[in-house]
Design a protein around this motif. Structure first.
Motif, PDB file in Angstrom:
ATOM      1  N   ARG A  22     110.301  12.954 -39.803  1.00 18.23           N
ATOM      2  CA  ARG A  22     110.582  13.919 -40.869  1.00 18.23           C
ATOM      3  C   ARG A  22     109.443  13.930 -41.862  1.00 18.23           C
ATOM      4  N   CYS A  23     109.368  15.008 -42.609  1.00 18.02           N
ATOM      5  CA  CYS A  23     108.410  15.071 -43.708  1.00 18.02           C
ATOM      6  C   CYS A  23     109.020  15.884 -44.836  1.00 18.02           C
ATOM      7  N   GLY A  24     108.517  15.644 -46.018  1.00 19.96           N
ATOM      8  CA  GLY A  24     108.855  16.462 -47.174  1.00 19.96           C
ATOM      9  C   GLY A  24     107.790  17.536 -47.299  1.00 19.96           C
ATOM     10  N   LYS A  25     107.340  17.767 -48.501  1.00 19.78           N
ATOM     11  CA  LYS A  25     106.293  18.765 -48.739  1.00 19.78           C
ATOM     12  C   LYS A  25     105.082  18.445 -47.862  1.00 19.78           C
ATOM     13  N   GLY A  26     104.620  19.446 -47.135  1.00 20.24           N
ATOM     14  CA  GLY A  26     103.459  19.233 -46.277  1.00 20.24           C
ATOM     15  C   GLY A  26     103.372  20.259 -45.182  1.00 20.24           C
ATOM     16  N   LEU A  27     103.074  19.782 -43.975  1.00 18.15           N
ATOM     17  CA  LEU A  27     102.866  20.669 -42.840  1.00 18.15           C
ATOM     18  C   LEU A  27     103.669  20.216 -41.633  1.00 18.15           C
ATOM     19  N   LEU A  28     104.218  21.194 -40.926  1.00 20.87           N
ATOM     20  CA  LEU A  28     104.770  20.982 -39.595  1.00 20.87           C
ATOM     21  C   LEU A  28     103.727  21.535 -38.640  1.00 20.87           C
ATOM     22  N   ALA A  29     103.298  20.730 -37.687  1.00 20.13           N
ATOM     23  CA  ALA A  29     102.298  21.156 -36.707  1.00 20.13           C
ATOM     24  C   ALA A  29     102.882  21.025 -35.307  1.00 20.13           C
ATOM     25  N   LEU A  30     103.054  22.161 -34.630  1.00 23.36           N
ATOM     26  CA  LEU A  30     103.447  22.178 -33.224  1.00 23.36           C
ATOM     27  C   LEU A  30     102.152  22.183 -32.436  1.00 23.36           C
ATOM     28  N   VAL A  31     101.874  21.103 -31.721  1.00 21.88           N
ATOM     29  CA  VAL A  31     100.547  20.853 -31.158  1.00 21.88           C
ATOM     30  C   VAL A  31     100.575  20.849 -29.638  1.00 21.88           C
ATOM     31  N   GLY A  32      99.658  21.613 -29.053  1.00 21.79           N
ATOM     32  CA  GLY A  32      99.523  21.643 -27.606  1.00 21.79           C
ATOM     33  C   GLY A  32      98.092  21.383 -27.185  1.00 21.79           C
ATOM     34  N   ALA A  33      97.935  20.799 -26.010  1.00 24.07           N
ATOM     35  CA  ALA A  33      96.608  20.515 -25.449  1.00 24.07           C
ATOM     36  C   ALA A  33      96.343  21.453 -24.278  1.00 24.07           C
ATOM     37  N   HIS A  34      95.144  21.990 -24.240  1.00 22.46           N
ATOM     38  CA  HIS A  34      94.686  22.852 -23.145  1.00 22.46           C
ATOM     39  C   HIS A  34      94.128  21.970 -22.030  1.00 22.46           C
ATOM     40  N   LYS A  35      94.174  22.467 -20.816  1.00 21.36           N
ATOM     41  CA  LYS A  35      93.702  21.683 -19.667  1.00 21.36           C
ATOM     42  C   LYS A  35      92.233  21.304 -19.766  1.00 21.36           C
ATOM     43  N   ASP A  36      91.438  22.003 -20.574  1.00 23.07           N
ATOM     44  CA  ASP A  36      90.012  21.693 -20.722  1.00 23.07           C
ATOM     45  C   ASP A  36      89.689  20.901 -21.983  1.00 23.07           C
ATOM     46  N   ASP A  37      90.691  20.517 -22.752  1.00 22.65           N
ATOM     47  CA  ASP A  37      90.449  19.810 -24.013  1.00 22.65           C
ATOM     48  C   ASP A  37      89.973  18.380 -23.780  1.00 22.65           C
ATOM     49  N   THR A  38      89.282  17.860 -24.800  1.00 21.64           N
ATOM     50  CA  THR A  38      88.743  16.502 -24.788  1.00 21.64           C
ATOM     51  C   THR A  38      89.140  15.804 -26.096  1.00 21.64           C
ATOM     52  N   ASP A  39      88.756  14.538 -26.216  1.00 21.67           N
ATOM     53  CA  ASP A  39      88.980  13.812 -27.465  1.00 21.67           C
ATOM     54  C   ASP A  39      88.316  14.525 -28.642  1.00 21.67           C
ATOM     55  N   LEU A  40      87.174  15.152 -28.387  1.00 23.22           N
ATOM     56  CA  LEU A  40      86.478  15.894 -29.441  1.00 23.22           C
ATOM     57  C   LEU A  40      87.339  17.057 -29.931  1.00 23.22           C
ATOM     58  N   SER A  41      88.050  17.714 -29.031  1.00 21.63           N
ATOM     59  CA  SER A  41      88.962  18.802 -29.416  1.00 21.63           C
ATOM     60  C   SER A  41      90.051  18.291 -30.347  1.00 21.63           C
ATOM     61  N   ALA A  42      90.600  17.130 -30.035  1.00 21.78           N
ATOM     62  CA  ALA A  42      91.664  16.540 -30.858  1.00 21.78           C
ATOM     63  C   ALA A  42      91.132  16.194 -32.244  1.00 21.78           C
ATOM     64  N   ALA A  43      89.942  15.627 -32.307  1.00 21.83           N
ATOM     65  CA  ALA A  43      89.346  15.269 -33.593  1.00 21.83           C
ATOM     66  C   ALA A  43      89.044  16.516 -34.423  1.00 21.83           C
ATOM     67  N   LYS A  44      88.556  17.545 -33.767  1.00 24.40           N
ATOM     68  CA  LYS A  44      88.231  18.788 -34.468  1.00 24.40           C
ATOM     69  C   LYS A  44      89.491  19.448 -35.020  1.00 24.40           C
ATOM     70  N   LEU A  45      90.572  19.451 -34.242  1.00 29.10           N
ATOM     71  CA  LEU A  45      91.825  20.029 -34.709  1.00 29.10           C
ATOM     72  C   LEU A  45      92.357  19.256 -35.917  1.00 29.10           C
ATOM     73  N   ALA A  46      92.315  17.947 -35.858  1.00 29.94           N
ATOM     74  CA  ALA A  46      92.761  17.124 -36.990  1.00 29.94           C
ATOM     75  C   ALA A  46      91.935  17.422 -38.234  1.00 29.94           C
ATOM     76  N   ASP A  47      90.639  17.553 -38.063  1.00 26.98           N
ATOM     77  CA  ASP A  47      89.752  17.854 -39.186  1.00 26.98           C
ATOM     78  C   ASP A  47      90.073  19.222 -39.790  1.00 26.98           C
ATOM     79  N   ARG A  48      90.290  20.200 -38.928  1.00 34.01           N
ATOM     80  CA  ARG A  48      90.611  21.554 -39.405  1.00 34.01           C
ATOM     81  C   ARG A  48      91.920  21.553 -40.185  1.00 34.01           C
ATOM     82  N   ILE A  49      92.922  20.874 -39.660  1.00 33.88           N
ATOM     83  CA  ILE A  49      94.224  20.861 -40.329  1.00 33.88           C
ATOM     84  C   ILE A  49      94.155  20.097 -41.647  1.00 33.88           C
ATOM     85  N   ALA A  50      93.487  18.966 -41.659  1.00 41.24           N
ATOM     86  CA  ALA A  50      93.365  18.176 -42.891  1.00 41.24           C
ATOM     87  C   ALA A  50      92.628  18.942 -43.986  1.00 41.24           C
ATOM     88  N   GLY A  51      91.678  19.768 -43.608  1.00 35.88           N
ATOM     89  CA  GLY A  51      90.857  20.478 -44.589  1.00 35.88           C
ATOM     90  C   GLY A  51      91.264  21.911 -44.864  1.00 35.88           C
TER      91      GLY A  51
END
Length: 148
Positions: A22-51
């Motif tokens: 659960r969370c209070g004030k913040g973000l709900l993120a429904l997250v999916g991975a594409h068949k071509d994604d890498t660890d770099l994709s995951a890091a980039k998505l986290a960076d985009r969402i955080a910023g």
């Protein structure tokens, strides 16, 4: 990777009737991975969402990012969701051929969550691969699709 991100005043995810995240004030993120994604994709998505500047400043303008409001208790509820890569362009039955295989998707989702936590963001999750029920109170509403 792709996330459907909703600014919320609260959200929760349950499995078999039991709240597992659960969370209070913040973000709900429904997250999916594409068949071509890498660890770099995951890091980039986290960076985009955080910023991503989708929280109101003192003047009511969307100028603040999660990392700016986190000190006031903003949180993230991250829920794995392979259906965000569903393709229904050619049929009424969606195809999920673009989604990453289970084991790879789980690894990438865990990497995404880890990257957010490394930024000292309070993150809770659902249970990967389980049938989940998500409840939320959308704030705004503000809903975005983020692709990385």
């Amino acid at each position: 990777m792709r996330a459907i991100v909703q600014r919320v005043s609260s959200a929760s995810v349950s499995v078999d009737g039991e709240v597992v995240g659960r969370c209070g004030k913040g973000l709900l993120a429904l997250v999916g991975a594409h068949k071509d994604d890498t660890d770099l994709s995951a890091a980039k998505l986290a960076d985009r969402i955080a910023g991503m500047r989708i929280f109101d400043d003192g003047e009511g303008k969307m100028n603040l990012a999660l990392c700016d409001v986190e000190a006031s208790g903003a949180q993230v509820l991250a829920v794995s969701n392979f259906t965000v890569f569903g393709d229904a362009l050619k049929s009424r039955r969606p195809s999920f051929m673009e989604s990453a295989p289970y084991e790879e998707a789980e690894k990438l989702f865990d990497k995404f969550v880890s990257e957010l936590r490394q930024r000292e963001i309070d993150v809770q999750t659902g249970v990967f691969g389980e049938m989940m029920q998500v409840e939320l109170c959308n704030d705004g509403p503000v809903t975005l699709v983020i692709d990385c």
